[in-house]
Design a protein around this motif. Sequence first.
Motif, short mmCIF file in Angstrom:
data_model
loop_
_atom_site.label_atom_id
_atom_site.label_comp_id
_atom_site.label_asym_id
_atom_site.label_seq_id
_atom_site.Cartn_x
_atom_site.Cartn_y
_atom_site.Cartn_z
N ILE A 3 16.29 22.16 36.35
CA ILE A 3 16.79 22.03 34.99
C ILE A 3 15.74 22.44 33.97
O ILE A 3 16.02 23.17 33.04
CB ILE A 3 17.26 20.59 34.73
CG1 ILE A 3 18.47 20.28 35.61
CG2 ILE A 3 17.61 20.37 33.26
CD1 ILE A 3 18.84 18.82 35.64
N ASN A 6 15.00 26.25 34.07
CA ASN A 6 16.13 26.99 33.55
C ASN A 6 16.17 26.91 32.02
O ASN A 6 16.36 27.91 31.34
CB ASN A 6 17.43 26.46 34.16
CG ASN A 6 18.61 27.33 33.84
OD1 ASN A 6 18.49 28.55 33.83
ND2 ASN A 6 19.74 26.72 33.59
N LYS A 7 15.99 25.71 31.46
CA LYS A 7 15.98 25.56 30.01
C LYS A 7 14.84 26.35 29.40
O LYS A 7 14.98 27.03 28.40
CB LYS A 7 15.88 24.08 29.61
CG LYS A 7 17.17 23.33 29.81
CD LYS A 7 17.02 21.90 29.34
CE LYS A 7 18.32 21.14 29.57
NZ LYS A 7 18.21 19.75 29.17
N ASN A 10 15.58 30.09 29.52
CA ASN A 10 16.53 30.46 28.47
C ASN A 10 15.86 30.49 27.11
O ASN A 10 16.14 31.37 26.29
CB ASN A 10 17.73 29.52 28.46
CG ASN A 10 18.64 29.75 29.64
OD1 ASN A 10 18.66 30.84 30.21
ND2 ASN A 10 19.37 28.74 30.05
N ASP A 64 25.65 32.14 39.41
CA ASP A 64 27.11 32.15 39.55
C ASP A 64 27.55 33.47 40.18
O ASP A 64 27.36 34.54 39.60
CB ASP A 64 27.73 31.95 38.17
CG ASP A 64 29.22 31.75 38.22
OD1 ASP A 64 29.86 32.20 39.19
OD2 ASP A 64 29.75 31.15 37.28
N PHE A 106 34.29 22.93 38.32
CA PHE A 106 33.78 23.22 36.99
C PHE A 106 34.65 22.59 35.90
O PHE A 106 35.84 22.34 36.10
CB PHE A 106 33.75 24.74 36.76
CG PHE A 106 32.77 25.42 37.65
CD1 PHE A 106 31.46 25.59 37.25
CD2 PHE A 106 33.15 25.88 38.90
CE1 PHE A 106 30.54 26.21 38.08
CE2 PHE A 106 32.25 26.50 39.74
CZ PHE A 106 30.93 26.66 39.32
N ASP A 110 34.73 26.32 30.97
CA ASP A 110 33.30 26.11 30.80
C ASP A 110 32.61 26.48 32.12
O ASP A 110 33.19 26.34 33.18
CB ASP A 110 33.05 24.62 30.47
CG ASP A 110 31.63 24.36 30.04
OD1 ASP A 110 30.74 24.41 30.90
OD2 ASP A 110 31.42 24.07 28.85
N GLY A 111 31.38 26.93 32.04
CA GLY A 111 30.66 27.31 33.25
C GLY A 111 29.85 26.19 33.85
O GLY A 111 29.13 26.39 34.81
N HIS A 112 29.98 24.97 33.30
CA HIS A 112 29.19 23.84 33.79
C HIS A 112 29.97 23.05 34.83
O HIS A 112 31.19 22.98 34.79
CB HIS A 112 28.78 22.93 32.63
CG HIS A 112 27.85 23.59 31.69
ND1 HIS A 112 28.29 24.29 30.58
CD2 HIS A 112 26.50 23.69 31.70
CE1 HIS A 112 27.24 24.77 29.94
NE2 HIS A 112 26.14 24.44 30.60
N PHE A 113 29.22 22.43 35.73
CA PHE A 113 29.85 21.63 36.78
C PHE A 113 30.50 20.38 36.20
O PHE A 113 29.98 19.77 35.28
CB PHE A 113 28.82 21.19 37.83
CG PHE A 113 28.26 22.33 38.62
CD1 PHE A 113 29.05 23.03 39.51
CD2 PHE A 113 26.93 22.70 38.48
CE1 PHE A 113 28.54 24.06 40.25
CE2 PHE A 113 26.40 23.74 39.22
CZ PHE A 113 27.22 24.43 40.10
N ASN A 114 31.63 20.01 36.80
CA ASN A 114 32.24 18.72 36.49
C ASN A 114 31.66 17.69 37.47
O ASN A 114 30.71 17.98 38.19
CB ASN A 114 33.77 18.80 36.57
CG ASN A 114 34.27 19.18 37.95
OD1 ASN A 114 33.59 19.01 38.96
ND2 ASN A 114 35.48 19.70 38.01
N THR A 118 28.91 18.45 40.44
CA THR A 118 27.56 17.88 40.52
C THR A 118 27.37 17.11 41.82
O THR A 118 26.28 17.13 42.40
CB THR A 118 27.25 16.97 39.31
OG1 THR A 118 28.27 16.00 39.16
CG2 THR A 118 27.13 17.78 38.04
#
Length: 140
Positions: A3, A6-7, A10, A64, A106, A110-114, A118
């Motif tokens: 995490i 990655n942050k 970005n 992805d 997901f 949205d491209g984030h996991f639900n 997770t």
Amino acid sequence: MNIYTNKYFNLLIKKAFDQKDYNDYGKEILNNKSLWDELENKIISMNEITKENNAKFIIMPLIDSRFLNESKLIEFNRLNNIAKKNNIDIINISDISIIFENPELFLENDGHFNQNGTKKIANIIADYIKDQYIKLDLLE
């Protein structure tokens, strides 16, 4: 990437390319040596911090597969090379690419996991840790 990496990655991208749309970066990212050097230095720092705390630093890039292209593969290979060069474990992309083909993992639109996504990622990480680091002798 974890995490924090990655942050940070970005943020470096935004800083280096003045808030351009991520899709516009492509070869600019791949050819920006200072960006990769800075990312490698941050990864090395995080690895040192985990060592100081008797922990193991592991990188798990979440690329992805729906957006997998030559640039992303080159990015992954560079990250993999940074990990190998610095003796840092990396969870192989082939272990997780199937996840991205399952829309039920997901958030909608949205491209984030639900929650299920997770859990799936957590299980992959747990399995990796058990396979690589925990040697249990069930006969004892």
